[in-house]
Design an enzyme around this catalytic site. Sequence first.
Site, mmCIF file in Angstrom:
data_model
loop_
_atom_site.group_PDB
_atom_site.id
_atom_site.type_symbol
_atom_site.label_atom_id
_atom_site.label_comp_id
_atom_site.label_asym_id
_atom_site.label_seq_id
_atom_site.Cartn_x
_atom_site.Cartn_y
_atom_site.Cartn_z
ATOM 1 N N CYS A 383 -0.755 9.807 1.705
ATOM 2 C CA CYS A 383 0.684 10.070 1.848
ATOM 3 C C CYS A 383 1.051 11.397 1.181
ATOM 4 O O CYS A 383 0.689 12.439 1.683
ATOM 5 C CB CYS A 383 1.484 8.882 1.327
ATOM 6 S SG CYS A 383 3.101 8.796 2.092
ATOM 7 N N HIS A 509 -0.636 4.517 4.043
ATOM 8 C CA HIS A 509 -1.156 3.910 2.810
ATOM 9 C C HIS A 509 -2.208 2.853 3.148
ATOM 10 O O HIS A 509 -1.869 1.678 3.268
ATOM 11 C CB HIS A 509 -0.023 3.247 2.029
ATOM 12 C CG HIS A 509 0.917 4.200 1.392
ATOM 13 N ND1 HIS A 509 0.702 4.712 0.135
ATOM 14 C CD2 HIS A 509 2.070 4.733 1.818
ATOM 15 C CE1 HIS A 509 1.693 5.529 -0.184
ATOM 16 N NE2 HIS A 509 2.544 5.566 0.821
ATOM 17 N N GLU A 511 -4.297 1.502 1.296
ATOM 18 C CA GLU A 511 -4.532 0.549 0.194
ATOM 19 C C GLU A 511 -3.791 -0.771 0.371
ATOM 20 O O GLU A 511 -4.211 -1.805 -0.148
ATOM 21 C CB GLU A 511 -4.178 1.183 -1.155
ATOM 22 C CG GLU A 511 -2.699 1.454 -1.417
ATOM 23 C CD GLU A 511 -2.196 2.803 -0.893
ATOM 24 O OE1 GLU A 511 -2.816 3.343 0.050
ATOM 25 O OE2 GLU A 511 -1.191 3.305 -1.412
HETATM 26 N N1 GLN Z 1 7.449 12.109 -1.057
HETATM 27 C C1 GLN Z 1 6.759 12.115 0.184
HETATM 28 C C2 GLN Z 1 7.643 11.737 1.355
HETATM 29 O O1 GLN Z 1 8.688 11.172 1.180
HETATM 30 C C3 GLN Z 1 5.532 11.199 0.116
HETATM 31 C C4 GLN Z 1 5.866 9.771 -0.075
HETATM 32 C C5 GLN Z 1 4.679 8.927 -0.475
HETATM 33 O O2 GLN Z 1 3.670 9.432 -0.921
HETATM 34 N N2 GLN Z 1 4.798 7.611 -0.376
HETATM 35 O O3 GLN Z 1 7.285 11.997 2.479
#
Ligand code: GLN
Length: 533
Positions: A383, A509, A511
């Site tokens: 992410c 994600h 995980e």
């Molecule tokens: N801050 C980034 C976004 O909003 C990544 C978010 C995250 O890593 N969950 O896109």
Amino acid sequence: MEPLAKYVFVTGGVVSGLGKGVVTASLGCLLRARGVAVTLQKIDPYLNVDAGTINPYEHGEVFVTRDGLETDLDIGHYERFLDQDLGRPNYLTTGQVYWSVIQRERRGDYLGRTVQVIPHVTEEIKARIRGALEATGSELVVVEVGGTVGDIEGLPYLEAIRQMRDELPRDDVAVIHLAYVPILSTTGELKTKPTQHSVKELRAAGIQPDFIVARCPISLPDALRRKIALFCDVPVDHVIEDRDLPSIYEVPLCLAEEELDVKLLRRLNLEPKESDLRAWKDFVQRLKNPENFVQIGIVGKYVELHDAYLSLVEALRHAGAALGARVEIRWIPAERVEKEGAEALAGVQGIIVPGGFGERGIEGKIMAADYARRQGIPFLGICLGMQVAAIAFARAVLGRKNANSTEFDPRTPDPVIDLLPEQTKVQEKGGTMRLGEYPAELAPGSKIFSAYNLERIHERHRHRYEFNPRYLELFSRAGFVPSALSPDGRLVEALELRDHPWYVAVQFHPEFRSRPLRPHPLFLSFLKACLSS
Ligand code: GLN
């Protein structure tokens, strides 16, 4: 015939942090191993509508369900121990309850009556507890009441449980109370008084527990079991030991030794079927007896608070156990990398930059992504980790010195990470990200493809910003290629370096989908690369 509907409540006393979530999850694991159609539900008594807006410093990671709800990390434990996807019906907060009651009041559904905690709020709570059974087609739900008995926020829930006890047949409802039996450091004695007091508190709410689960640092002597039984008015064989263990995955096995599952089923007038815990035991064995060792550096903002990355740590453990390797995590604060340079990472066999929000430590994460690229160290960006990898690449390889995400520099000349038009209109913070499961198509021949061995995957998301499609060509030509795209080809879901042993950055994600008995393919593939580097 009416379908079976059994309710088990887990309350907690004395202090928070006793592992009520793990006990609840463990019960789910044990009941499922006996063929019970069980589901789990968490009640978070605070006024937040979901866990999305809560700072990880306070509650640890925000877990995301497949259907896009942002929940407390206990739902993650539940999914891992049950090996099932959960969703909205499994998570309940006071914010949601009041939201529904107030909306109903506005619609005039209460026909002019005064709207009160009892009965209107308690009815809503009961409906949502029943709803968990109906929505999941289960015959038994174990409901964890967050917080400790005596908390003001918890009172409507305890009242709802009290009412359900009154309304339903005795065999259909059971209450398990988890309390603490500490050791007094001066005398080395185990003390039951805090447990007694917390049961008294529960009784003041009109609830007599059926089982006491005693969290204790060491094994609970028989004399103490008898004492707890006597003072708390439960049969002595309903006092269950829950001693400190090296791994949370051993908790189901410890509770099985105590026969909590069998006793609970009998209490609910259900005949326990044969239990099959072979796969679980096998997993615990592998976890405890690794043949290999691998050190992974995690570069993040909240590294001093490991719960902020709980699912990530668990995913590494699952994959490690499957590969016979103990995963040692080196927690590296991103700000330290900023101060000391990427040398702070020297010696690790793999680097992960996990998800995150906000500007603090960003430059350190970019340096870590760059270091892994230059040194040929296996790298997994998750992410925000993918976003910083893209920024690092744009700066170092494409020569776009001021490339950035508009999250951190709204005026950057090279917004390689940006808001897409549908996000620019969003003003509110809560529940407005790209959340939950989305499909992605994998490019044949890529590392990610060979990890999954699938053409189409479904992974969970939680972010606002996306890779800016304007830069796709440039990146591809320079060797950081998109290896997963949304089915319409608009969103970049993964990038990987062509000329690198293993450098994969994903917008989702992974995980959240890793399970003890089904380790996640991306973590397996990453760890394999780390082990052979
Ligand atoms: N801050 C980034 C976004 O909003 C990544 C978010 C995250 O890593 N969950 O896109």
